[in-house]
Design a protein around this motif. Structure first.
Motif, PDB file in Angstrom:
ATOM      1  N   GLU A 103      22.078 -30.354  32.397  1.00  0.00           N
ATOM      2  CA  GLU A 103      21.134 -29.377  32.940  1.00  0.00           C
ATOM      3  C   GLU A 103      21.855 -28.371  33.841  1.00  0.00           C
ATOM      4  N   ARG A 104      22.806 -28.847  34.638  1.00  0.00           N
ATOM      5  CA  ARG A 104      23.566 -27.925  35.496  1.00  0.00           C
ATOM      6  C   ARG A 104      24.396 -26.959  34.664  1.00  0.00           C
ATOM      7  N   LEU A 105      24.855 -27.434  33.500  1.00  0.00           N
ATOM      8  CA  LEU A 105      25.620 -26.564  32.604  1.00  0.00           C
ATOM      9  C   LEU A 105      24.743 -25.419  32.090  1.00  0.00           C
ATOM     10  N   PHE A 106      23.502 -25.737  31.724  1.00  0.00           N
ATOM     11  CA  PHE A 106      22.579 -24.687  31.288  1.00  0.00           C
ATOM     12  C   PHE A 106      22.255 -23.725  32.435  1.00  0.00           C
ATOM     13  N   GLU A 107      22.143 -24.259  33.652  1.00  0.00           N
ATOM     14  CA  GLU A 107      21.888 -23.399  34.808  1.00  0.00           C
ATOM     15  C   GLU A 107      23.056 -22.444  35.044  1.00  0.00           C
ATOM     16  N   ARG A 108      24.270 -22.936  34.867  1.00  0.00           N
ATOM     17  CA  ARG A 108      25.449 -22.082  35.026  1.00  0.00           C
ATOM     18  C   ARG A 108      25.466 -20.988  33.960  1.00  0.00           C
ATOM     19  N   ARG A 109      25.066 -21.358  32.753  1.00  0.00           N
ATOM     20  CA  ARG A 109      24.997 -20.357  31.684  1.00  0.00           C
ATOM     21  C   ARG A 109      23.980 -19.276  32.027  1.00  0.00           C
ATOM     22  N   LYS A 110      22.834 -19.692  32.576  1.00  0.00           N
ATOM     23  CA  LYS A 110      21.810 -18.730  32.979  1.00  0.00           C
ATOM     24  C   LYS A 110      22.363 -17.764  34.015  1.00  0.00           C
ATOM     25  N   GLU A 111      23.082 -18.277  35.008  1.00  0.00           N
ATOM     26  CA  GLU A 111      23.654 -17.436  36.054  1.00  0.00           C
ATOM     27  C   GLU A 111      24.681 -16.470  35.480  1.00  0.00           C
ATOM     28  N   THR A 112      25.486 -16.969  34.536  1.00  0.00           N
ATOM     29  CA  THR A 112      26.498 -16.116  33.912  1.00  0.00           C
ATOM     30  C   THR A 112      25.849 -14.974  33.130  1.00  0.00           C
ATOM     31  N   LEU A 113      24.799 -15.296  32.385  1.00  0.00           N
ATOM     32  CA  LEU A 113      24.104 -14.269  31.607  1.00  0.00           C
ATOM     33  C   LEU A 113      23.416 -13.260  32.520  1.00  0.00           C
ATOM     34  N   PHE A 114      22.877 -13.739  33.641  1.00  0.00           N
ATOM     35  CA  PHE A 114      22.257 -12.812  34.586  1.00  0.00           C
ATOM     36  C   PHE A 114      23.285 -11.815  35.108  1.00  0.00           C
ATOM     37  N   GLN A 115      24.445 -12.316  35.495  1.00  0.00           N
ATOM     38  CA  GLN A 115      25.498 -11.427  35.988  1.00  0.00           C
ATOM     39  C   GLN A 115      25.944 -10.441  34.906  1.00  0.00           C
ATOM     40  N   LYS A 116      25.918 -10.886  33.667  1.00  0.00           N
ATOM     41  CA  LYS A 116      26.359 -10.034  32.557  1.00  0.00           C
ATOM     42  C   LYS A 116      25.389  -8.888  32.304  1.00  0.00           C
ATOM     43  N   TYR A 117      24.080  -9.158  32.427  1.00  0.00           N
ATOM     44  CA  TYR A 117      23.080  -8.176  32.007  1.00  0.00           C
ATOM     45  C   TYR A 117      22.319  -7.500  33.153  1.00  0.00           C
ATOM     46  N   ALA A 118      22.535  -7.940  34.376  1.00  0.00           N
ATOM     47  CA  ALA A 118      21.752  -7.411  35.492  1.00  0.00           C
ATOM     48  C   ALA A 118      21.918  -5.899  35.646  1.00  0.00           C
ATOM     49  N   ASN A 119      23.129  -5.391  35.449  1.00  0.00           N
ATOM     50  CA  ASN A 119      23.361  -3.945  35.616  1.00  0.00           C
ATOM     51  C   ASN A 119      22.510  -3.118  34.657  1.00  0.00           C
TER      52      ASN A 119
END
Length: 214
Positions: A103-119
């Motif tokens: 579950e923490r791995l999926f949470e890390r993926r979510k954070e990574t994708l947020f950083q990728k697309y937030a701009n």
């Protein structure tokens, strides 16, 4: 070569190039047992679609010959088992470190994708954010579309899920996607249908958040 009658001539040419690397029009004619003119028509169409590319080969005698090979774009014609490898690795991780680590791995993926697309979401109205999110999801293979219900409400539909086999086993993947959408859009998002739970598509109802007075 033994041909599979379930394949079209176009698919057979792609398969032949996959297994042989490079072939000329004459080679393809011999393999397929059809006319050179028919092979040429298929070659022209495959080139036009960006699935094959030619290379000129000089001959000891006579005119140079064109040989054809697959482009990177043609790789989607061939099955990939990435999901099986991913499931095996996640299973090993769960066995070694517990479900919480997965579950923490999926949470890390979510954070990574947020950083990728937030701009891509900065300084945009909600309608523009929803359109941008649909475009991002389409680039990732989700076959997404969106529509506006009224001034403050939108619907996003995903007709395909590239990680469906993983999401079927690990529901936290869907939970993280929902959280990612809420963070990127800055809106309230509710999933009303889910492919991983037997739905025909994933449907997200998006509503503009109400501004609370201080």
């Amino acid at each position: 070569m033994k041909q599979d009658n379930g394949l079209s001539t176009r698919e057979l040419i792609i398969q032949l190039l996959k297994t042989n690397g490079e072939l000329s029009a004459r080679d393809l004619t011999e393999h397929l047992g059809i006319t050179g003119m028919a092979v040429r028509r298929h070659i022209d169409a495959l080139e036009r679609d960006g699935l094959i590319e030619p290379r000129t080969v000089r001959q000891p005698m006579g005119r140079p010959t064109a040989v054809y090979s697959l482009t990177a774009q043609a790789e989607h014609y061939f099955p990939k088992k990435y999901h099986a490898v991913a499931l095996d690795l996640l299973g090993e991780l769960a066995s070694e470190a517990g479900e919480g680590m997965v579950e923490r791995l999926f949470e890390r993926r979510k954070e990574t994708l947020f950083q990728k697309y937030a701009n891509a979401m900065e300084n945009k109205a909600l309608s523009e954010k929803v359109a941008a999110l649909a475009s991002i999801q389409n680039e990732n293979g989700y076959m997404a579309e969106w529509e506006q219900q009224n001034e403050d409400e939108y619907i996003l539909k995903e007709h395909n899920c590239p990680i469906s086999q993983i999401a079927n086993k690990y529901n936290h993947a869907c939970k993280c996607e929902l959280g990612l959408f809420e963070s990127l859009l800055g809106a309230d998002v509710v999933r009303t249908e889910c492919l991983a739970k037997g739905g025909k598509k994933c449907v997200y109802h998006i509503r503009k958040r109400k501004q609370h007075a201080d």
